[in-house]
Motif scaffolding. Structure first.
Motif, mmCIF file in Angstrom:
data_model
loop_
_atom_site.group_PDB
_atom_site.id
_atom_site.type_symbol
_atom_site.label_atom_id
_atom_site.label_comp_id
_atom_site.label_asym_id
_atom_site.label_seq_id
_atom_site.Cartn_x
_atom_site.Cartn_y
_atom_site.Cartn_z
ATOM 1 N N PRO A 198 -3.130 -39.617 1.100
ATOM 2 C CA PRO A 198 -2.752 -40.532 2.184
ATOM 3 C C PRO A 198 -3.198 -41.971 1.966
ATOM 4 C CG PRO A 198 -4.536 -39.077 2.878
ATOM 5 C CD PRO A 198 -4.053 -38.557 1.565
ATOM 6 N N HIS A 199 -4.181 -42.181 1.082
ATOM 7 C CA HIS A 199 -4.679 -43.536 0.814
ATOM 8 C C HIS A 199 -4.359 -43.994 -0.605
ATOM 9 C CE1 HIS A 199 -6.914 -43.332 4.591
ATOM 10 N NE2 HIS A 199 -7.354 -42.149 4.215
ATOM 11 N N GLY A 200 -3.525 -43.240 -1.316
ATOM 12 C CA GLY A 200 -3.221 -43.594 -2.696
ATOM 13 C C GLY A 200 -4.397 -43.446 -3.634
ATOM 14 N N ASN A 201 -5.363 -42.641 -3.245
ATOM 15 C CA ASN A 201 -6.599 -42.504 -4.023
ATOM 16 C C ASN A 201 -6.624 -41.240 -4.878
ATOM 17 O OD1 ASN A 201 -6.693 -41.011 -1.589
ATOM 18 N ND2 ASN A 201 -8.921 -40.912 -1.628
ATOM 19 N N ILE A 202 -5.467 -40.598 -5.038
ATOM 20 C CA ILE A 202 -5.339 -39.407 -5.875
ATOM 21 C C ILE A 202 -4.408 -39.744 -7.042
ATOM 22 C CG2 ILE A 202 -4.603 -37.002 -5.975
ATOM 23 C CD1 ILE A 202 -7.032 -37.526 -4.130
ATOM 24 N N MET A 203 -4.825 -39.351 -8.246
ATOM 25 C CA MET A 203 -4.012 -39.578 -9.441
ATOM 26 C C MET A 203 -3.950 -38.277 -10.230
ATOM 27 S SD MET A 203 -4.524 -42.469 -12.385
ATOM 28 C CE MET A 203 -3.302 -42.742 -13.665
ATOM 29 N N ASN A 204 -2.787 -37.665 -10.257
ATOM 30 C CA ASN A 204 -2.590 -36.434 -10.997
ATOM 31 C C ASN A 204 -1.853 -36.704 -12.301
ATOM 32 O OD1 ASN A 204 -3.729 -34.172 -9.461
ATOM 33 N ND2 ASN A 204 -2.353 -34.886 -7.844
ATOM 34 N N ILE A 205 -2.300 -36.019 -13.362
ATOM 35 C CA ILE A 205 -1.736 -36.209 -14.696
ATOM 36 C C ILE A 205 -1.302 -34.834 -15.214
ATOM 37 C CG2 ILE A 205 -2.154 -37.094 -17.007
ATOM 38 C CD1 ILE A 205 -4.516 -38.696 -15.855
ATOM 39 N N PRO A 206 -0.072 -34.424 -14.952
ATOM 40 C CA PRO A 206 0.407 -33.151 -15.495
ATOM 41 C C PRO A 206 0.620 -33.257 -16.999
ATOM 42 C CG PRO A 206 1.767 -33.938 -13.638
ATOM 43 C CD PRO A 206 0.928 -35.077 -14.091
ATOM 44 N N LEU A 207 0.159 -32.247 -17.720
ATOM 45 C CA LEU A 207 0.295 -32.200 -19.176
ATOM 46 C C LEU A 207 1.165 -31.010 -19.566
ATOM 47 C CD1 LEU A 207 -3.455 -32.850 -20.093
ATOM 48 C CD2 LEU A 207 -1.591 -34.518 -20.129
ATOM 49 N N ASP A 208 2.064 -31.223 -20.511
ATOM 50 C CA ASP A 208 2.970 -30.154 -20.936
ATOM 51 C C ASP A 208 2.226 -29.048 -21.664
ATOM 52 O OD1 ASP A 208 5.188 -31.485 -19.930
ATOM 53 O OD2 ASP A 208 5.601 -32.507 -21.836
ATOM 54 N N PRO A 209 2.609 -27.790 -21.439
ATOM 55 C CA PRO A 209 2.046 -26.697 -22.234
ATOM 56 C C PRO A 209 2.214 -26.988 -23.729
ATOM 57 C CG PRO A 209 3.361 -25.822 -20.430
ATOM 58 C CD PRO A 209 3.588 -27.311 -20.440
ATOM 59 N N ALA A 210 1.197 -26.606 -24.492
ATOM 60 C CA ALA A 210 1.160 -26.772 -25.951
ATOM 61 C C ALA A 210 0.906 -28.209 -26.389
ATOM 62 C CB ALA A 210 2.413 -26.229 -26.626
ATOM 63 N N SER A 211 0.672 -29.129 -25.443
ATOM 64 C CA SER A 211 0.319 -30.489 -25.846
ATOM 65 C C SER A 211 -1.155 -30.544 -26.244
ATOM 66 C CB SER A 211 0.622 -31.487 -24.727
ATOM 67 O OG SER A 211 -0.124 -31.187 -23.553
ATOM 68 N N GLY A 212 -1.500 -31.528 -27.066
ATOM 69 C CA GLY A 212 -2.842 -31.599 -27.624
ATOM 70 C C GLY A 212 -3.545 -32.906 -27.333
ATOM 71 N N GLY A 213 -4.483 -33.243 -28.217
ATOM 72 C CA GLY A 213 -5.335 -34.394 -27.983
ATOM 73 C C GLY A 213 -4.605 -35.721 -27.956
ATOM 74 N N ALA A 214 -3.620 -35.914 -28.814
ATOM 75 C CA ALA A 214 -2.894 -37.184 -28.829
ATOM 76 C C ALA A 214 -2.171 -37.416 -27.516
ATOM 77 C CB ALA A 214 -1.902 -37.194 -29.994
ATOM 78 N N GLU A 215 -1.543 -36.374 -27.005
ATOM 79 C CA GLU A 215 -0.846 -36.492 -25.721
ATOM 80 C C GLU A 215 -1.847 -36.747 -24.592
ATOM 81 O OE1 GLU A 215 1.746 -33.929 -28.380
ATOM 82 O OE2 GLU A 215 -0.405 -34.062 -27.913
ATOM 83 N N MET A 216 -3.008 -36.120 -24.669
ATOM 84 C CA MET A 216 -4.035 -36.349 -23.654
ATOM 85 C C MET A 216 -4.484 -37.801 -23.646
ATOM 86 S SD MET A 216 -7.598 -36.881 -23.597
ATOM 87 C CE MET A 216 -8.343 -35.997 -24.956
ATOM 88 N N GLN A 217 -4.734 -38.354 -24.827
ATOM 89 C CA GLN A 217 -5.210 -39.739 -24.883
ATOM 90 C C GLN A 217 -4.183 -40.696 -24.284
ATOM 91 O OE1 GLN A 217 -6.925 -41.098 -28.571
ATOM 92 N NE2 GLN A 217 -7.823 -39.092 -29.033
#
Length: 307
Positions: A198-217
């Motif tokens: 409600p205050h814009g204070n949540i940030m979600n980062i969905p990551l694809d299955p089988a993704s690795g460190g490069a995608e995380m960074q």
């Protein structure tokens, strides 16, 4: 300055039914991996119902002691259970997280890692779920705000599962900024990027299955800009290690060095924005060797940042 390790033998008393992934051996393996490290070793005190009520409904908090069995186990849901030793373990988790905040704010340690169980980031206001009873990291964040006078905190969650509980417990407080990166789709099915609170204070980062460190960074890159905007006075971490490629409960492909990289980056941001104040609280991780090695790398990065 130094890094504090906060734990207690009571956390081994929360016993699992046969076959449950969240088990005593998790903490045993993790603590064994940390034995060689030069840490300030502190005992997690017993937390209090009042501390739990910083984020949970009082009626829910009051019900937990009455549900502790005298033998064997009871199930609260399909994943979450209680055993005769669970109450002490639960409150050591609460007390340990609060103790970590106090240790860092009082200058006893530069940063801290809480090696406690059961985990907490799925527990909602009046709902246990996903192995979790009380939201330890959310309690610690609220303690920092309500009892220690901080004006802004950030909670960063890199467990492979969405921190739905922490999101629910903190989203109504604009002083708390919550970030969760997690595999999606995956249980519990929440954590879409559109969930901003409600205050814009949540940030979600969905990551694809089988993704690795490069995608995380790459996915975490926008977080650093948001932290500069938020200017937290302390950064808390929900440190789950189940994004490791060997973990049996998910499909991300992180390696030990990816947890080290992310920890180092968080500590770098804390040094710039939060006087280096970091409190990390253990969440998931269910391959015993991967958990132990990843947690050790995490703590080693905390130690580097504390020097």
């Amino acid at each position: 300055m130094t890094t504090a390790l906060i734990t207690h033998p009571d956390c081994l008393g929360h016993e699992n039914p046969p076959g449950a992934p969240e088990k005593v051996a998790r903490l045993e393996h993790l603590l064994s991996a940390l034995v060689p490290l030069d840490l300030l070793r502190l005992e997690a005190p017993m937390g209090t119902p009042e501390q739990a009520e910083l984020v949970h409904d009082a009626e829910y908090v009051a019900q937990i002691p009455d549900r502790i069995p005298t033998k064997d186990h009871i199930w609260l849901d399909g994943d979450t259970y209680l055993s005769p030793g669970s109450l002490n373990a639960i409150y050591r988790g609460v007390g340990g997280a609060v103790r970590a905040v106090d240790a860092v704010l009082d200058g006893e340690a530069k940063n801290a890692f809480c090696a406690t169980r059961p985990p907490g980031h799925h527990a909602e206001q009046a709902l246990p779920m996903g192995f979790c009873i009380f939201g330890n990291v959310a309690i610690a964040a609220k303690h920092a705000l309500e009892n220690r006078g901080l004006k802004r905190v950030a909670v960063l969650d890199f467990d492979v599962h969405h921190g739905n509980g922490t999101q629910a417990l903190l989203q109504d407080d604009p002083r708390a900024f919550f970030v969760s990166s997690h595999q999606f789709p995956l249980w519990p099915g929440t954590g879409r990027a559109s969930e901003i609170g409600p205050h814009g204070n949540i940030m979600n980062i969905p990551l694809d299955p089988a993704s690795g460190g490069a995608e995380m960074q790459n996915a975490w890159e926008p977080v650093w800009d948001r932290l500069y905007e938020q200017k937290p006075e302390m950064i808390l971490i929900s440190a789950g290690f189940d994004a490791h490629t060997n973990d049996p409960l998910a499909e991300l492909r992180w390696e030990v060095e990816d947890f080290a990289w992310l920890t180092a980056k968080i500590c770098e941001m804390a040094a710039e924005l939060s006087e280096g104040r970091v409190v990390s609280v253990l969440e998931g991780g269910y391959d015993l060797r991967a958990l132990a090695m990843s947690a050790k790398a995490h703590v080693e990065e905390l130690m580097k940042a504390a020097t």
